[in-house]
Write a protein that holds these residues in place. Structure first.
Motif, PDB file in Angstrom:
ATOM      1  N   PHE A 126     104.718  67.071  29.173  1.00 19.25           N
ATOM      2  CA  PHE A 126     104.097  66.722  30.184  1.00 19.25           C
ATOM      3  C   PHE A 126     102.599  66.210  29.606  1.00 19.25           C
ATOM      4  O   PHE A 126     101.913  67.116  28.936  1.00 19.25           O
ATOM      5  CB  PHE A 126     103.861  67.737  31.235  1.00 19.25           C
ATOM      6  CG  PHE A 126     102.763  67.616  32.109  1.00 19.25           C
ATOM      7  CD1 PHE A 126     102.510  66.396  32.660  1.00 19.25           C
ATOM      8  CD2 PHE A 126     101.957  68.438  32.801  1.00 19.25           C
ATOM      9  CE1 PHE A 126     101.203  65.960  33.652  1.00 19.25           C
ATOM     10  CE2 PHE A 126     100.788  68.350  33.670  1.00 19.25           C
ATOM     11  CZ  PHE A 126     100.673  67.131  34.167  1.00 19.25           C
ATOM     12  N   VAL A 127     102.306  65.163  29.573  1.00 18.19           N
ATOM     13  CA  VAL A 127     100.988  64.602  28.862  1.00 18.19           C
ATOM     14  C   VAL A 127      99.955  64.344  30.105  1.00 18.19           C
ATOM     15  O   VAL A 127     100.159  63.697  30.975  1.00 18.19           O
ATOM     16  CB  VAL A 127     101.276  63.436  28.336  1.00 18.19           C
ATOM     17  CG1 VAL A 127      99.799  62.688  27.656  1.00 18.19           C
ATOM     18  CG2 VAL A 127     102.027  63.105  27.353  1.00 18.19           C
ATOM     19  N   ASN A 128      99.033  65.429  30.020  1.00 22.33           N
ATOM     20  CA  ASN A 128      98.233  65.517  31.320  1.00 22.33           C
ATOM     21  C   ASN A 128      96.760  64.955  31.025  1.00 22.33           C
ATOM     22  O   ASN A 128      96.161  65.572  29.889  1.00 22.33           O
ATOM     23  CB  ASN A 128      98.016  67.264  31.515  1.00 22.33           C
ATOM     24  CG  ASN A 128      97.143  67.448  32.569  1.00 22.33           C
ATOM     25  OD1 ASN A 128      96.285  66.858  33.284  1.00 22.33           O
ATOM     26  ND2 ASN A 128      96.983  68.935  32.956  1.00 22.33           N
ATOM     27  N   CYS A 129      96.622  63.968  31.503  1.00 21.91           N
ATOM     28  CA  CYS A 129      95.412  63.137  31.377  1.00 21.91           C
ATOM     29  C   CYS A 129      94.531  63.016  32.772  1.00 21.91           C
ATOM     30  O   CYS A 129      94.041  62.344  32.986  1.00 21.91           O
ATOM     31  CB  CYS A 129      95.758  61.820  30.857  1.00 21.91           C
ATOM     32  SG  CYS A 129      94.135  60.834  30.378  1.00 21.91           S
ATOM     33  N   CYS A 130      94.889  64.308  33.358  1.00 23.61           N
ATOM     34  CA  CYS A 130      94.211  64.471  34.676  1.00 23.61           C
ATOM     35  C   CYS A 130      92.928  65.135  34.522  1.00 23.61           C
ATOM     36  O   CYS A 130      92.603  65.963  34.350  1.00 23.61           O
ATOM     37  CB  CYS A 130      95.381  65.215  35.641  1.00 23.61           C
ATOM     38  SG  CYS A 130      96.779  64.608  36.029  1.00 23.61           S
ATOM     39  N   ILE A 131      91.821  64.218  34.477  1.00 23.08           N
ATOM     40  CA  ILE A 131      90.576  64.831  33.916  1.00 23.08           C
ATOM     41  C   ILE A 131      89.877  65.634  34.913  1.00 23.08           C
ATOM     42  O   ILE A 131      89.153  66.468  34.162  1.00 23.08           O
ATOM     43  CB  ILE A 131      89.532  63.508  33.479  1.00 23.08           C
ATOM     44  CG1 ILE A 131      90.305  62.291  32.512  1.00 23.08           C
ATOM     45  CG2 ILE A 131      88.134  63.722  33.091  1.00 23.08           C
ATOM     46  CD1 ILE A 131      90.511  62.800  31.334  1.00 23.08           C
ATOM     47  N   ARG A 132      90.201  65.415  35.988  1.00 20.48           N
ATOM     48  CA  ARG A 132      89.497  66.315  37.057  1.00 20.48           C
ATOM     49  C   ARG A 132      89.994  67.570  37.052  1.00 20.48           C
ATOM     50  O   ARG A 132      89.500  68.494  37.906  1.00 20.48           O
ATOM     51  CB  ARG A 132      89.412  65.734  38.286  1.00 20.48           C
ATOM     52  CG  ARG A 132      88.448  64.438  38.342  1.00 20.48           C
ATOM     53  CD  ARG A 132      88.163  63.741  39.668  1.00 20.48           C
ATOM     54  NE  ARG A 132      87.188  62.887  39.680  1.00 20.48           N
ATOM     55  CZ  ARG A 132      87.744  61.617  39.825  1.00 20.48           C
ATOM     56  NH1 ARG A 132      88.917  61.361  39.641  1.00 20.48           N
ATOM     57  NH2 ARG A 132      86.776  60.537  39.783  1.00 20.48           N
ATOM     58  N   GLY A 133      90.830  67.995  36.057  1.00 20.27           N
ATOM     59  CA  GLY A 133      91.508  69.366  36.329  1.00 20.27           C
ATOM     60  C   GLY A 133      92.073  69.642  37.628  1.00 20.27           C
ATOM     61  O   GLY A 133      93.015  68.982  38.304  1.00 20.27           O
ATOM     62  N   GLU A 134      92.265  70.959  38.016  1.00 14.65           N
ATOM     63  CA  GLU A 134      92.761  71.557  39.148  1.00 14.65           C
ATOM     64  C   GLU A 134      92.377  70.693  40.325  1.00 14.65           C
ATOM     65  O   GLU A 134      92.983  70.633  41.626  1.00 14.65           O
ATOM     66  CB  GLU A 134      92.602  72.691  39.416  1.00 14.65           C
ATOM     67  CG  GLU A 134      93.285  73.765  38.306  1.00 14.65           C
ATOM     68  CD  GLU A 134      94.900  73.281  38.102  1.00 14.65           C
ATOM     69  OE1 GLU A 134      95.493  73.175  39.170  1.00 14.65           O
ATOM     70  OE2 GLU A 134      95.380  73.200  37.023  1.00 14.65           O
ATOM     71  N   ALA A 135      91.076  69.879  40.433  1.00 12.82           N
ATOM     72  CA  ALA A 135      90.797  69.171  41.470  1.00 12.82           C
ATOM     73  C   ALA A 135      91.541  67.803  41.629  1.00 12.82           C
ATOM     74  O   ALA A 135      91.159  67.134  42.496  1.00 12.82           O
ATOM     75  CB  ALA A 135      89.340  69.005  41.536  1.00 12.82           C
ATOM     76  N   SER A 136      92.260  67.422  40.720  1.00 12.96           N
ATOM     77  CA  SER A 136      92.770  66.207  40.494  1.00 12.96           C
ATOM     78  C   SER A 136      94.056  66.023  41.465  1.00 12.96           C
ATOM     79  O   SER A 136      94.885  66.799  41.418  1.00 12.96           O
ATOM     80  CB  SER A 136      93.165  65.996  39.013  1.00 12.96           C
ATOM     81  OG  SER A 136      94.136  64.655  38.945  1.00 12.96           O
TER      82      SER A 136
END
Length: 196
Positions: free
Chosen positions: A5-15
């Motif tokens: 899983f390549v996680n590029c969700c910059i806003r973290g858990e708020a994403s």
């Protein structure tokens, strides 16, 4: 099965993209109970674009066949996965620059692809399927440039043959039923994975 899983969700858990990704990973685990899911959170990595110094160093190591060093860890990780899940928000018709930096570190001759005698790249990766998950503030329409880029690169250079994209759109449009859109995207994501 190994899932990266390549996680590029910059806003973290708020994403909202990450929320959708978590649904997908949950569904993968339900379908494949023995699957090992490895998360690579790009926002926590020190990934930088290649420049003249690092590119020269990398090329010398590639030519010498010395591909076991830390410079190539992302490429080795990518090449060893059976399935790749990429989660990235839809920014400027594409994705955050951090994902592009990661791609530079994954595209390594001798690890993820090799040029054949025909002059064309041939994939060396173990996996065959990529799931791309995104959320967009507005409508994507026919401008899903981030997914199109990944599909083109990973199929033409690295040998992947199966691609799925699930998107939740119009997340920032005033008055739009955001929770409804997310629920529809989650249902589509579950249905897509169940069809693997």
């Amino acid at each position: 099965m190994n899932v990266l899983f390549v996680n590029c969700c910059i806003r973290g858990e708020a994403s909202r993209t990450l929320k959708l990704c978590r649904t997908g990973l949950e569904e993968i685990q339900a379908k494949y109970p023995d699957a090992v899911i490895e998360e690579l959170c790009l926002d926590e990595e020190d990934i930088r674009p290649l420049h003249s110094d690092t590119l020269g160093q990398r090329h010398a190591l590639e030519v010498a066949g010395k591909l076991d060093g830390p410079m190539f860890r992302y490429a080795r990780q990518f090449a060893a996965a059976d399935r790749i899940v990429i989660g990235a928000p839809y920014w400027e018709y594409q994705f955050p620059a951090l994902l592009r930096c990661w791609v530079e570190h994954v595209a390594v001759g001798g690890l993820t692809f090799v040029y054949g005698e025909d002059g064309r790249p041939h994939g060396l990766c173990r996996g065959d399927r990529i799931l791309y998950i995104t959320t967009a503030g507005g409508p994507i329409l026919d401008r899903n440039c981030g997914f199109d880029y990944c599909k083109t690169l990973f199929s033409n250079m690295m040998g992947f043959t199966k691609f799925d994209c699930v998107a939740a759109e119009c997340m920032d449009v005033i008055g739009y039923p955001v929770e409804e859109e997310l629920a529809k995207a989650e249902a589509k994501l579950r249905e897509t994975i169940r069809g693997w």
